[in-house]
Design an enzyme around this catalytic site. Structure first.
Site, mmCIF file in Angstrom:
data_model
loop_
_atom_site.group_PDB
_atom_site.id
_atom_site.type_symbol
_atom_site.label_atom_id
_atom_site.label_comp_id
_atom_site.label_asym_id
_atom_site.label_seq_id
_atom_site.Cartn_x
_atom_site.Cartn_y
_atom_site.Cartn_z
ATOM 1 N N LYS A 40 0.821 -1.195 0.000
ATOM 2 C CA LYS A 40 0.000 0.000 0.000
ATOM 3 C C LYS A 40 0.872 1.270 0.000
ATOM 4 C CE LYS A 40 -3.141 -2.423 3.134
ATOM 5 N NZ LYS A 40 -3.526 -2.495 4.562
ATOM 6 N N GLY A 41 2.136 1.090 0.342
ATOM 7 C CA GLY A 41 3.017 2.231 0.625
ATOM 8 C C GLY A 41 3.201 3.216 -0.507
ATOM 9 N N GLU A 95 7.976 2.612 -6.128
ATOM 10 C CA GLU A 95 8.144 2.132 -4.748
ATOM 11 C C GLU A 95 8.130 3.300 -3.770
ATOM 12 O OE1 GLU A 95 8.154 -0.123 -2.695
ATOM 13 O OE2 GLU A 95 9.065 -1.992 -3.355
ATOM 14 N N ASP A 96 7.744 3.024 -2.539
ATOM 15 C CA ASP A 96 7.787 4.064 -1.510
ATOM 16 C C ASP A 96 9.212 4.245 -0.973
ATOM 17 O OD1 ASP A 96 7.748 1.521 -0.305
ATOM 18 O OD2 ASP A 96 6.248 2.036 1.211
ATOM 19 N N ASP A 99 14.844 -0.154 1.360
ATOM 20 C CA ASP A 99 15.509 -0.274 2.659
ATOM 21 C C ASP A 99 16.612 -1.333 2.526
ATOM 22 O OD1 ASP A 99 15.810 0.155 5.441
ATOM 23 O OD2 ASP A 99 14.379 -1.407 5.926
ATOM 24 N N LYS A 127 17.154 4.375 1.488
ATOM 25 C CA LYS A 127 17.920 4.315 2.745
ATOM 26 C C LYS A 127 19.144 3.432 2.514
ATOM 27 C CE LYS A 127 14.573 3.729 6.304
ATOM 28 N NZ LYS A 127 14.094 2.836 7.382
ATOM 29 N N PHE A 149 13.471 5.372 10.878
ATOM 30 C CA PHE A 149 12.176 4.837 10.480
ATOM 31 C C PHE A 149 11.231 6.001 10.208
ATOM 32 C CE2 PHE A 149 8.123 2.743 10.548
ATOM 33 C CZ PHE A 149 8.410 1.565 9.854
ATOM 34 N N ASP A 156 3.847 3.555 6.440
ATOM 35 C CA ASP A 156 3.117 3.273 7.676
ATOM 36 C C ASP A 156 4.017 2.769 8.792
ATOM 37 O OD1 ASP A 156 3.590 0.674 6.353
ATOM 38 O OD2 ASP A 156 2.383 -0.128 8.004
ATOM 39 N N ARG A 162 -0.239 6.627 7.200
ATOM 40 C CA ARG A 162 -0.043 6.702 5.739
ATOM 41 C C ARG A 162 -0.577 8.005 5.151
ATOM 42 N NH1 ARG A 162 1.479 1.578 3.881
ATOM 43 N NH2 ARG A 162 0.557 -0.200 4.952
#
Ligand code: IMP
Ligand code: MG
Length: 172
Positions: A40-41, A95-96, A99, A127, A149, A156, A162
Site C-alpha cells: 500500500k506504501g 516504490e515508496d 531499505d 535508505k 524509520f 506506515d 499513511r
C-alpha cells in the site's frame, strides 16, 4: 500516541516529485508507460507522480509482504500479482522506499520474467545504509535518507500514519 517530527515537508516533497516527473517525461518522450504501484506504501507517491507526468500511462497494482514492525524479515511474498500482461510494455515500478533491497530485488526478478520491453524503478525514498541486497538500483530516487524509520506520504507504522502529507520520523 507516538511522537512524529517533520522530516520532509509537503512543499519539498511535491517539488521533488515534479522534478522526477519532468525527468521521466523527458526520458520516455512520447512513449506510453505502465506504472506499477506496490501497495500500500506507494499509493500516494504514485498518485502524485502520475498527475505530474506528460505521458500516456496505464496503472497496475501489486501487493507484497516483507516487513514486520521496524525490522525487515527478508522474506518477500507476492500477495497480489498483476492482473494484466506487461509483455512488451515499458514498465516503471513505483516504490515508496528501498531499505534492505529485498523487496525490490524480488519484484524485479518477478517482473522481468514477464518480459516487459523495459523495466525501470522509481522510489520516493532510499535508505542506502540499510542495504543488504545490492543487485538492483533505482533509476529515479526522490530523497536519499539516513537510517531512520519514517512514516507518512504512504508509509506506515503498523498500518498507521499513511495519510500524512509530510514524511516524519517516528520516535517509538
Ligand atoms: P526492503 O525490502 O527492506 O527494501 O523494504 C521495503 C519495504 O519495507 C518498503 O516498501 C516499506 O513498506 C518498508 N519500509 C522500509 N523502511 C521503512 C520505513 O522507514 N518506514 C516505513 N516502512 C518502511
Ligand atoms: Mg510497508
Amino acid at each position: 500516541m507516538s511522537n512524529i517530527s517533520v522530516f520532509i515537508d509537503p512543499a519539498t516533497i511535491e517539488k521533488r516529485i515534479s522534478e522526477l516527473a519532468e525527468q521521466i517525461t523527458n526520458d520516455y518522450k512520447d512513449k506510453s508507460i505502465t506504472l506499477i504501484c506496490v501497495l500500500k506504501g506507494s499509493v500516494i507517491f504514485m498518485a502524485s507522480l502520475a498527475k505530474k507526468l506528460r505521458l500516456d500511462t496505464e496503472f497496475e497494482f501489486m501487493s507484497v509482504s516483507s516487513y514486520e514492525n521496524t525490522d525487515s524479515t527478508g522474506i518477500v511474498k507476492i500477495e497480489t500479482d498483476l492482473k494484466s500482461s506487461i509483455y512488451g510494455k515499458d514498465v516503471l515500478l513505483v516504490e515508496d522506499i528501498i531499505d534492505t533491497g529485498h523487496t525490490l530485488s524480488h519484484l524485479v526478478k518477478h517482473l522481468k520474467s514477464k518480459e516487459p520491453a523495459s523495466l525501470k524503478m522509481c522510489t520516493l525514498l532510499d535508505k542506502p545504509e540499510r542495504r543488504v541486497v545490492n543487485d538492483v538500483n533505482p533509476e529515479y530516487i526522490g530523497f536519499t535518507i539516513p537510517d531512520k524509520f519514517v512514516v507518512g506520504y504512504g508509509l506506515d507504522y503498523n498500518q498507521k500514519y499513511r495519510h500524512l502529507d509530510y514524511i516524519g520520523i517516528l520516535e517509538v
